[in-house]
Scaffold this motif. Sequence first.
Motif, PDB file in Angstrom:
ATOM      1  N   UNK A  97      10.457  -0.256 -11.184  1.00 58.36           N
ATOM      2  CA  UNK A  97      10.415  -0.503  -9.847  1.00 58.36           C
ATOM      3  C   UNK A  97      11.259  -1.678  -9.297  1.00 58.36           C
ATOM      4  N   UNK A  98      11.875  -1.749  -8.351  1.00 62.22           N
ATOM      5  CA  UNK A  98      12.704  -2.950  -7.724  1.00 62.22           C
ATOM      6  C   UNK A  98      11.662  -3.887  -6.954  1.00 62.22           C
ATOM      7  N   UNK A  99      11.737  -5.013  -7.319  1.00 58.18           N
ATOM      8  CA  UNK A  99      10.643  -6.119  -6.600  1.00 58.18           C
ATOM      9  C   UNK A  99      11.492  -7.458  -6.319  1.00 58.18           C
ATOM     10  N   UNK A 100      10.751  -8.334  -5.897  1.00 54.27           N
ATOM     11  CA  UNK A 100      11.293  -9.619  -5.799  1.00 54.27           C
ATOM     12  C   UNK A 100      11.849 -10.042  -6.990  1.00 54.27           C
ATOM     13  N   UNK A 136       9.488  -3.309 -15.102  1.00 56.43           N
ATOM     14  CA  UNK A 136       8.230  -2.121 -15.567  1.00 56.43           C
ATOM     15  C   UNK A 136       7.064  -2.705 -15.032  1.00 56.43           C
ATOM     16  N   UNK A 137       6.294  -1.876 -14.114  1.00 57.88           N
ATOM     17  CA  UNK A 137       5.138  -2.436 -13.614  1.00 57.88           C
ATOM     18  C   UNK A 137       3.972  -1.510 -13.858  1.00 57.88           C
ATOM     19  N   UNK A 138       2.932  -2.073 -14.081  1.00 54.20           N
ATOM     20  CA  UNK A 138       1.817  -1.185 -14.497  1.00 54.20           C
ATOM     21  C   UNK A 138       0.461  -1.642 -13.339  1.00 54.20           C
ATOM     22  N   UNK A 139      -0.385  -0.458 -13.110  1.00 54.02           N
ATOM     23  CA  UNK A 139      -1.272  -0.961 -12.140  1.00 54.02           C
ATOM     24  C   UNK A 139      -2.610  -0.410 -12.800  1.00 54.02           C
ATOM     25  N   UNK A 140      -3.740  -1.202 -12.456  1.00 49.09           N
ATOM     26  CA  UNK A 140      -5.108  -0.575 -13.062  1.00 49.09           C
ATOM     27  C   UNK A 140      -6.075  -1.179 -11.823  1.00 49.09           C
ATOM     28  N   UNK A 146       0.833  -1.141  -0.075  1.00 47.90           N
ATOM     29  CA  UNK A 146       0.032   0.142  -0.104  1.00 47.90           C
ATOM     30  C   UNK A 146       0.910   1.179   0.177  1.00 47.90           C
ATOM     31  N   UNK A 147       1.962   1.312   0.326  1.00 45.68           N
ATOM     32  CA  UNK A 147       2.974   2.506   0.411  1.00 45.68           C
ATOM     33  C   UNK A 147       3.651   2.852  -0.844  1.00 45.68           C
ATOM     34  N   UNK A 148       3.498   1.653  -1.810  1.00 48.88           N
ATOM     35  CA  UNK A 148       3.818   1.880  -3.281  1.00 48.88           C
ATOM     36  C   UNK A 148       2.811   3.316  -3.842  1.00 48.88           C
ATOM     37  N   UNK A 149       3.462   4.005  -4.649  1.00 51.91           N
ATOM     38  CA  UNK A 149       2.701   5.116  -5.489  1.00 51.91           C
ATOM     39  C   UNK A 149       1.884   4.632  -6.522  1.00 51.91           C
ATOM     40  N   UNK A 150       2.612   3.603  -7.203  1.00 49.13           N
ATOM     41  CA  UNK A 150       1.735   3.083  -8.149  1.00 49.13           C
ATOM     42  C   UNK A 150       0.321   2.236  -7.826  1.00 49.13           C
ATOM     43  N   UNK A 176      -1.865  -5.659 -11.064  1.00 48.06           N
ATOM     44  CA  UNK A 176      -0.224  -5.273 -11.443  1.00 48.06           C
ATOM     45  C   UNK A 176       0.381  -6.291 -12.343  1.00 48.06           C
ATOM     46  N   UNK A 177       0.628  -5.773 -13.590  1.00 53.27           N
ATOM     47  CA  UNK A 177       1.309  -6.705 -14.434  1.00 53.27           C
ATOM     48  C   UNK A 177       2.572  -5.695 -14.692  1.00 53.27           C
ATOM     49  N   UNK A 178       3.570  -6.582 -15.368  1.00 52.35           N
ATOM     50  CA  UNK A 178       4.969  -6.118 -15.607  1.00 52.35           C
ATOM     51  C   UNK A 178       5.613  -6.783 -16.480  1.00 52.35           C
ATOM     52  N   UNK A 179       6.880  -6.244 -16.737  1.00 52.70           N
ATOM     53  CA  UNK A 179       8.028  -6.997 -17.357  1.00 52.70           C
ATOM     54  C   UNK A 179       9.294  -6.797 -16.603  1.00 52.70           C
ATOM     55  N   UNK A 180      10.055  -7.912 -16.272  1.00 53.06           N
ATOM     56  CA  UNK A 180      11.277  -7.687 -15.615  1.00 53.06           C
ATOM     57  C   UNK A 180      12.376  -7.239 -16.774  1.00 53.06           C
ATOM     58  N   UNK A 181      13.251  -6.048 -16.261  1.00 53.45           N
ATOM     59  CA  UNK A 181      14.242  -5.643 -17.103  1.00 53.45           C
ATOM     60  C   UNK A 181      15.643  -6.528 -16.858  1.00 53.45           C
ATOM     61  N   UNK A 182      15.649  -7.517 -17.865  1.00 52.83           N
ATOM     62  CA  UNK A 182      16.844  -8.596 -17.547  1.00 52.83           C
ATOM     63  C   UNK A 182      17.906  -8.361 -18.884  1.00 52.83           C
TER      64      UNK A 182
END
Length: 793
Positions: free
Chosen positions: A149-152, A157-161, A131-135, A170-176
């Motif tokens: 954003x850094x996550x587990x 790249x994370x997108x919320x709706x 809940x503290x994340x702005x997105x 929340x869906x996204x793509x890891x920058x690898x």
Amino acid sequence: MSFRQKIFLILGASQLLLVLILAITFIQMIDRVKNEPQNKRALDRSSEFQKELRHREEVILLLLKEIDRNQKTRSLLENGMRNNRPLLLANMDYVKGIMSQYGLSIFELHDSKGIVFFRFHRPADFGDDKSSQKIVQEALQGKNASTLEMGHSGLGLRVTAPLHNGGLVMVGQVVDSKFLQGIVGSPDVHMAVFDKGKFVSSSDETISKFLEGKKLDSLKVGSRLQHAGKYFYLTKISYENQGLSKLDLKFVLMIDETELHESTRNLWIYCGIIALLVFGGILVASYLFSRDIIHAVKALNFAMKNPAEDESKIVDLERSDELGEMGEVFVNMKKDLLDHQLFLEKKVEEKTHELQETLTEVQALKEKQDGDYYLTSLLLRPLANLKYDGPSTKIHAVLKQKKTFTFRKREADIGGDLVSISEINLYGIKYLVFMNSDAMGKSIQGAGGALVMGTVFKAILTRTQLSRRNQRKTPEKWLKDCYTELQNVFETFDGTMLVSALICLLDEETGALYSLNAEHPNMVLYRDAKATFLDPEMALRKLGFSENTTEPLVRVYKLEKGDVLFLGSDGKDDIILSDPSKKESAMNEDEYLFLRFVELSKGNLEDLERLISAAGEISDDLSLMRIGYKESSVPVAAKNLPEEYNRLLQEGIREYKKGNFETTKSLFQKAIALDDTDPALHKQLARICINSKEYEDGVKHCENYLARVPFDNEYIFYTSYALRKTKDYWRSLEFAEKLRSREPENIRNLKHLVALYRLTGSRTQFRNTISYLKAILARRNSERTDSGEPVLA
């Protein structure tokens, strides 16, 4: 260094400087040519990364809209959020197919409080609070949001709706490395991503191996390095954060420039060879040019050093350049010099003869002038006394005139300073007279003033020593008459001859010092190893001023045993001081410098003179007098008084306190009959007698008291007053004038003098004293009116 070497040095240095300038310019041009495309490539890769992120974001947003429009998918997500995890687990393959279709590696569901309810990419991991994340906050408020954003799963790249049941997706793509390879798009460009200085991901192993064990801060932007047998250009670019995360991303790019390095090295080799060839050609041309010039210059130099040789065979007069013109000028000049040589020899003989005649005349004039100077110095010599050695007082003086000269092998000096020491008797008391004067002007002018001053003063002393009438004067009266006579003499010169003078009388018995200062430097008293000015005020101007006061002020001081007085002219202060730090000189303006010299010399005249001379150049005549009073006197043993004397003295004091003045008078008179040395007894008896109107006895005791204590101005007035009461007006007038010499503005004494002049019939003195008294009262009333004080009657 020869002329040829200088030419070589100038030409070689100029060419070398030119080559260095070209090399530096070339280096900067090459660096700019190399750096600008590389920096542009790096910026392009950064822009590609930003564009790729925006493209992925748009794709994911389209996916979210598609999920919202697809009844099956929306129903699955909304029903699964109603604590129906088995439903979501049963449809894992369906959702992963969507993730694979859109290249997603992150798919999460959050409840209305931002708690992770389910992760399709990691089903076993849920329940953490985001809940503290702005997105997440943006989605809970019904808005779409996206950011890196850094996550587990790492950087992604994370997108919320928002969902209709209050939750969110929340869906996204890891920058690898695969993501970065897609952005780089070229095998000669390698990229790595850092967050807050920590390594996150890289595009390939080449840059990963290079960055092992290195910190981000140690990487210099725009640097070139060698790695794995290749040459690379390294730069860093910052990621523009949109404010929805706390990331501080930096992109590090290594661009392969091995081929560019080889081309640049070949270019440097070609340029170096060309520069050496050009530099060598210039040196050869300089050598040939300098050899031609040196041969011509040497020929001209030889012709100048050997004027007897035939210059037409030495100098090349056929040259058309400036050296040829110099040769022609030299030939013409040599001819002119030969023509003038004979004429100049004759002219020199004529001028030498004229100068010899002039020098003879000057020497004759100087001989005559020095004769006049020498005669003047002989006249001054008997007027100056430099030493006095008495039983209680010793005087030593130094007299050095500024103007020195030699006349017929006799060295002498003249100037305006004068020192005089003598003895006179006044009323049977021996006084030591010493005078120090300084006449205006240098050399002969000052010497003339000193001659007049010394002659008149010597005449006054001689007249006093021979005339009993002149000896019947008080010290104050003698000083006033001496001043008046000197002033009258110098007034006749109409201001062309002025003299400053300090005239003193010393009573060696009592230590009373009477002084009259006519704008001369102050006396200095050296007492208890401390030097002070004795009289800081100057009441008189120089002798010869027509506007001088007719009432000169006489100062009276008490000298103690061991006191030393110093008198001196302006020469002791007019010292040109040199300042080594500023390399300049200035006239001394510190009036206390002489006091410090007196203290440093400990009262020794020779040491004092050396200190003054060592301080700088003395710019005026110098005269110094040292008067030592009772410096080596033997201590007087205490006098044993009879017991009767002490008894009478104590009884008299007790009776005086009771107011029995007659008894006191009788007791004190008996005590005086036993011992007459205590002036205090005479002082008290004088007071008692005057108060009881026994004026004759009062006069007797006053005179006895003043004979031992001549400094008490109050009792001088009492003596005059008592004499007036006994009708001895002329003696009363003498004491009143004595007090007037010390205190010219004593109102009480001036009124007393007015009465005495009236009684003695001195009308002129009567009128002058009344006018003087009125002027003083008017001035004081004016001062009191300005200050608001009561007006004097």
